[in-house]
Design a protein around this motif. Structure first.
Motif, PDB file in Angstrom:
ATOM      1  N   PRO A   1      69.465  -7.963  53.860  1.00  0.00           N
ATOM      2  CA  PRO A   1      69.707  -7.036  54.908  1.00  0.00           C
ATOM      3  C   PRO A   1      69.529  -7.605  55.771  1.00  0.00           C
ATOM      4  O   PRO A   1      69.743  -6.477  57.164  1.00  0.00           O
ATOM      5  CB  PRO A   1      69.373  -6.305  54.009  1.00  0.00           C
ATOM      6  CG  PRO A   1      68.394  -6.574  52.631  1.00  0.00           C
ATOM      7  CD  PRO A   1      68.514  -7.019  53.346  1.00  0.00           C
ATOM      8  N   LEU A   2      68.500  -7.845  56.168  1.00  0.00           N
ATOM      9  CA  LEU A   2      67.506  -7.876  57.385  1.00  0.00           C
ATOM     10  C   LEU A   2      67.870  -9.038  58.482  1.00  0.00           C
ATOM     11  O   LEU A   2      68.608  -8.438  59.662  1.00  0.00           O
ATOM     12  CB  LEU A   2      66.136  -7.936  57.759  1.00  0.00           C
ATOM     13  CG  LEU A   2      65.170  -7.256  56.785  1.00  0.00           C
ATOM     14  CD1 LEU A   2      63.590  -7.341  56.621  1.00  0.00           C
ATOM     15  CD2 LEU A   2      64.992  -5.787  57.101  1.00  0.00           C
ATOM     16  N   VAL A   3      68.637 -10.086  58.618  1.00  0.00           N
ATOM     17  CA  VAL A   3      69.009 -10.723  58.773  1.00  0.00           C
ATOM     18  C   VAL A   3      70.309 -10.282  59.273  1.00  0.00           C
ATOM     19  O   VAL A   3      71.120 -10.538  60.433  1.00  0.00           O
ATOM     20  CB  VAL A   3      69.208 -12.242  57.949  1.00  0.00           C
ATOM     21  CG1 VAL A   3      70.047 -13.124  58.430  1.00  0.00           C
ATOM     22  CG2 VAL A   3      67.811 -13.031  57.948  1.00  0.00           C
TER      23      VAL A   3
ATOM     24  N   LEU B   1      67.881   4.493  58.039  1.00  0.00           N
ATOM     25  CA  LEU B   1      68.945   3.437  57.438  1.00  0.00           C
ATOM     26  C   LEU B   1      68.620   1.789  57.027  1.00  0.00           C
ATOM     27  O   LEU B   1      68.994   1.643  56.413  1.00  0.00           O
ATOM     28  CB  LEU B   1      71.114   3.364  58.406  1.00  0.00           C
ATOM     29  CG  LEU B   1      71.566   2.671  57.409  1.00  0.00           C
ATOM     30  CD1 LEU B   1      72.324   3.794  56.418  1.00  0.00           C
ATOM     31  CD2 LEU B   1      72.517   2.670  58.282  1.00  0.00           C
ATOM     32  N   LEU B   2      68.551   1.449  58.229  1.00  0.00           N
ATOM     33  CA  LEU B   2      67.837  -0.054  57.783  1.00  0.00           C
ATOM     34  C   LEU B   2      66.790  -0.242  56.963  1.00  0.00           C
ATOM     35  O   LEU B   2      66.796  -0.819  55.889  1.00  0.00           O
ATOM     36  CB  LEU B   2      66.985  -0.982  58.894  1.00  0.00           C
ATOM     37  CG  LEU B   2      66.571  -1.874  58.697  1.00  0.00           C
ATOM     38  CD1 LEU B   2      67.570  -3.466  58.499  1.00  0.00           C
ATOM     39  CD2 LEU B   2      65.918  -2.184  60.184  1.00  0.00           C
TER      40      LEU B   2
ATOM     41  N   TYR C   1      60.702   1.166  46.215  1.00  0.00           N
ATOM     42  CA  TYR C   1      60.086   2.578  46.405  1.00  0.00           C
ATOM     43  C   TYR C   1      59.317   2.567  48.345  1.00  0.00           C
ATOM     44  O   TYR C   1      59.844   3.734  48.592  1.00  0.00           O
ATOM     45  CB  TYR C   1      58.991   2.994  45.561  1.00  0.00           C
ATOM     46  CG  TYR C   1      59.430   3.467  44.086  1.00  0.00           C
ATOM     47  CD1 TYR C   1      61.293   3.310  44.145  1.00  0.00           C
ATOM     48  CD2 TYR C   1      58.680   2.485  43.257  1.00  0.00           C
ATOM     49  CE1 TYR C   1      61.536   3.619  42.497  1.00  0.00           C
ATOM     50  CE2 TYR C   1      58.777   2.416  41.803  1.00  0.00           C
ATOM     51  CZ  TYR C   1      60.566   3.345  41.456  1.00  0.00           C
ATOM     52  OH  TYR C   1      60.451   3.357  40.560  1.00  0.00           O
ATOM     53  N   ALA C   2      59.087   1.581  47.987  1.00  0.00           N
ATOM     54  CA  ALA C   2      58.087   1.035  50.336  1.00  0.00           C
ATOM     55  C   ALA C   2      59.114   1.983  50.658  1.00  0.00           C
ATOM     56  O   ALA C   2      59.026   2.600  51.885  1.00  0.00           O
ATOM     57  CB  ALA C   2      56.894   0.177  49.517  1.00  0.00           C
ATOM     58  N   LEU C   3      60.228   1.278  50.592  1.00  0.00           N
ATOM     59  CA  LEU C   3      61.337   1.266  51.553  1.00  0.00           C
ATOM     60  C   LEU C   3      61.743   2.704  51.285  1.00  0.00           C
ATOM     61  O   LEU C   3      62.209   3.204  53.335  1.00  0.00           O
ATOM     62  CB  LEU C   3      62.203   0.376  51.459  1.00  0.00           C
ATOM     63  CG  LEU C   3      61.694  -1.547  52.171  1.00  0.00           C
ATOM     64  CD1 LEU C   3      62.154  -2.274  51.477  1.00  0.00           C
ATOM     65  CD2 LEU C   3      61.346  -1.186  54.351  1.00  0.00           C
ATOM     66  N   LEU C   4      62.057   2.880  50.012  1.00  0.00           N
ATOM     67  CA  LEU C   4      62.985   3.736  50.490  1.00  0.00           C
ATOM     68  C   LEU C   4      62.149   5.268  50.977  1.00  0.00           C
ATOM     69  O   LEU C   4      62.646   6.784  50.709  1.00  0.00           O
ATOM     70  CB  LEU C   4      63.537   4.231  48.743  1.00  0.00           C
ATOM     71  CG  LEU C   4      64.436   3.400  48.802  1.00  0.00           C
ATOM     72  CD1 LEU C   4      64.683   3.553  46.905  1.00  0.00           C
ATOM     73  CD2 LEU C   4      65.666   3.474  49.435  1.00  0.00           C
ATOM     74  N   SER C   5      60.311   5.416  50.486  1.00  0.00           N
ATOM     75  CA  SER C   5      59.969   6.312  51.053  1.00  0.00           C
ATOM     76  C   SER C   5      60.351   7.103  52.786  1.00  0.00           C
ATOM     77  O   SER C   5      59.368   7.512  53.188  1.00  0.00           O
ATOM     78  CB  SER C   5      58.639   5.873  50.453  1.00  0.00           C
ATOM     79  OG  SER C   5      58.044   5.605  52.143  1.00  0.00           O
ATOM     80  N   VAL C   6      60.431   5.506  53.238  1.00  0.00           N
ATOM     81  CA  VAL C   6      61.219   6.033  54.554  1.00  0.00           C
ATOM     82  C   VAL C   6      61.722   7.466  54.911  1.00  0.00           C
ATOM     83  O   VAL C   6      61.962   8.109  55.566  1.00  0.00           O
ATOM     84  CB  VAL C   6      61.294   4.861  55.714  1.00  0.00           C
ATOM     85  CG1 VAL C   6      61.669   5.130  56.942  1.00  0.00           C
ATOM     86  CG2 VAL C   6      60.569   3.772  55.681  1.00  0.00           C
TER      87      VAL C   6
END
Length: 510
Positions: A198-200, A313-314, A342-347
């Motif tokens: 997804p980052l690319v 959203l990213l 979990y780490a990313l959805l915490s944002v």
């Protein structure tokens, strides 16, 4: 003469970068990191031992035993991470403290990457939520790759979020994003792929946000991180395709497998749910995960109103990408698998909570802060109860394996030695022996080779309760093993020493 009025539209308020404020977010993030460290040192580290997978990773770099068999799905990133300590000491306590310090520092660093795109309250709330999850607490000081994949994913997404918001990407962002993806891929190549994907796409495909330099850095990081695993595939498995096929077999076959309910049940305190045919032991422990998708969506919406919609959203989409293989492609569950998600959805979760309790139109800031603190306290209390249970079970298992290893040592199975059979990997590590299996995922020898090894070093076979000893063990000598914590006793058998004339005599204690 008519008066002409020019109607103007007020520009969207700029996002105030937290580092522009006095003090910035670093003191607050440091406080989160210190709390994470203290909880690990107080709750998890004392009396803990190495679990099955940990003994495999640590033994590659030193520790208490020769290297265990390294199966196809595993990557050597965590062995590299523990090598500075494992090469010097076999002390589990020293290793735990080392990893706890590293994970706490890495959490602060990963959150700090986001300082230019997220305000301090969101960063602190995200860090507190993620650090307070029982899988994060339990595995923060563990020799396991999953927490490092989580922290690497958080950092990589933060580096990419900066050019996504600012519209310009410097060398620092490109290098940071590539290095973070490389770390994740070094730990778990599959996680590196689902992170980079997804980052690319975000920096190469999305119109108006194309940053080919960052995209190239992400791809380069993925290739570099996967390079050791790929090289080993050709050296040991006959090629990349062969290793991928074998890794899929060991993981039960990769395909369409809906494991969402398995992960919900595992949150009650199961470190591994395979097969996950248990009942709902404690449904309340999964409540937060059931409402997490709703809170994430709300977080993305409110972030858009604040001018941070793209970066939040990213984070949400990247977290979802990293959850997809474990929720829908792997047929079993382990809470640690979802740590990167979990780490990313915490944002976005933090965006939602901070908006509801601190920025809502009719909310009063002191009361909102107090209510947010109350919500976090309730969450942390529930997670603390689960992690306390998991730690007790882990310590009991460690005590049982340690007792069995001691019984083997007292029966003459001392280093250099070989142990095979049920739970041989961790028990061999505690006994200081090499572990070798004749069947299963870790098959690395044959019965004939074990009988040959018995001519040179003490060799034992462990048999689980209710199972018969293997016929090839010959005229073996029984070793009494302690049951430990009310469990049924394993049985140990020392293989006979075969003389040149074909006669055999079991080794006696030395």
């Amino acid at each position: 003469m008519h008066e002409t009025r020019v109607r103007t539209t007020a520009p969207e308020p700029a996002v105030t970068a937290p580092h522009d404020r006095p003090g910035g977010p670093l003191p607050w993030l440091t406080a989160v990191g210190l709390a994470f460290l203290v909880l690990q040192l107080v709750v998890v580290v004392p009396g803990s031992g190495l679990a099955w997978d940990e003994t495999v990773y640590v033994s590659q770099a030193g520790g208490n035993a020769p290297p265990a068999f390294f199966s196809a799905p595993r990557a050597r990133g965590i062995s590299y991470l523990v090598a500075p300590v494992a090469a010097l000491t076999a002390s589990t306590a020293v290793l735990r403290i080392y990893l706890a310090l590293l994970s706490a520092g890495a959490l602060v660093a990963a959150l700090y990457v986001w300082r230019k795109v997220l305000p301090t309250p969101v960063l602190v709330c995200a860090g507190a939520f993620f650090a307070g999850l029982w899988p994060t607490l339990f595995y923060g000081s563990a020799a396991m790759p999953n927490p490092w994949c989580a922290l690497g994913a958080l950092a990589a997404t933060g580096w990419v979020a900066r050019p996504v918001r600012d519209g310009a990407a410097g060398r620092r962002e490109a290098v940071g994003a590539g290095a973070a993806v490389a770390i994740v891929a070094l730990m778990r190549p599959a996680d590196g792929f689902w992170l980079a994907l997804p980052l690319v796409l975000a920096v190469v495909v999305v119109p108006g946000r194309r940053r080919p330099g960052v995209g190239a850095a992400l791809v380069a990081g993925l290739v570099a991180g996967c390079a050791p695993w790929t090289a080993e595939a050709y050296a040991r498995y006959g090629g990349l395709g062969a290793r991928l096929h074998r890794a899929g077999e060991i993981q039960g076959g990769l395909g369409w497998n809906i494991a969402v309910d398995d992960h919900l049940r595992a949150l009650a305190g199961r470190t591994l749910c395979r097969p996950c045919d248990i009942g709902w032991e404690s449904p309340g422990t999964a409540l937060w995960l059931t409402v997490l998708p709703v809170l994430v969506v709300v977080g993305v919406v409110v972030a858009r109103r604040s001018g941070r919609g793209a970066v939040v959203l990213l984070a949400a989409l990247t977290g979802l990408s990293m959850a997809v293989p474990y929720l829908f492609l792997v047929g079993y569950a382990a809470p640690r698998f979802l740590l990167p998600a979990y780490a990313l959805l915490s944002v976005p979760l933090a965006e939602c909570l901070v908006h509801l309790f601190m920025r809502a139109r009719h909310a009063r800031r002191p009361g909102g802060v107090a209510l947010l603190a109350l919500v976090l306290a309730a969450h942390l209390t529930a997670q603390f109860l689960v992690v306390s249970h998991v730690v007790r079970v882990s310590r009991a298992t460690t005590a049982r394996f340690t007792a069995m290893a001691g019984a083997l040592n007292r029966s003459g199975v001392k280093p250099p030695c070989v142990v095979s059979g049920a739970d041989a990997v961790p028990i061999a590590y505690y006994a200081g022996c090499a572990s070798r299996q004749t069947a299963g995922h870790d098959a690395s020898t044959t019965p004939a080779a074990l009988r040959e090894a018995a001519r040179h070093v003490p060799t034992a076979v462990l048999v689980a309760p209710g199972e018969a000893p293997p016929a090839w063990a010959g005229d073996r000598r029984t070793v009494p093993l302690p049951p430990g914590n009310g469990a049924a006793s394993y049985r140990g058998y020392v293989l006979p020493v075969v003389a040149p004339d074909g006669t055999g005599q079991a080794r006696r204690p030395r």
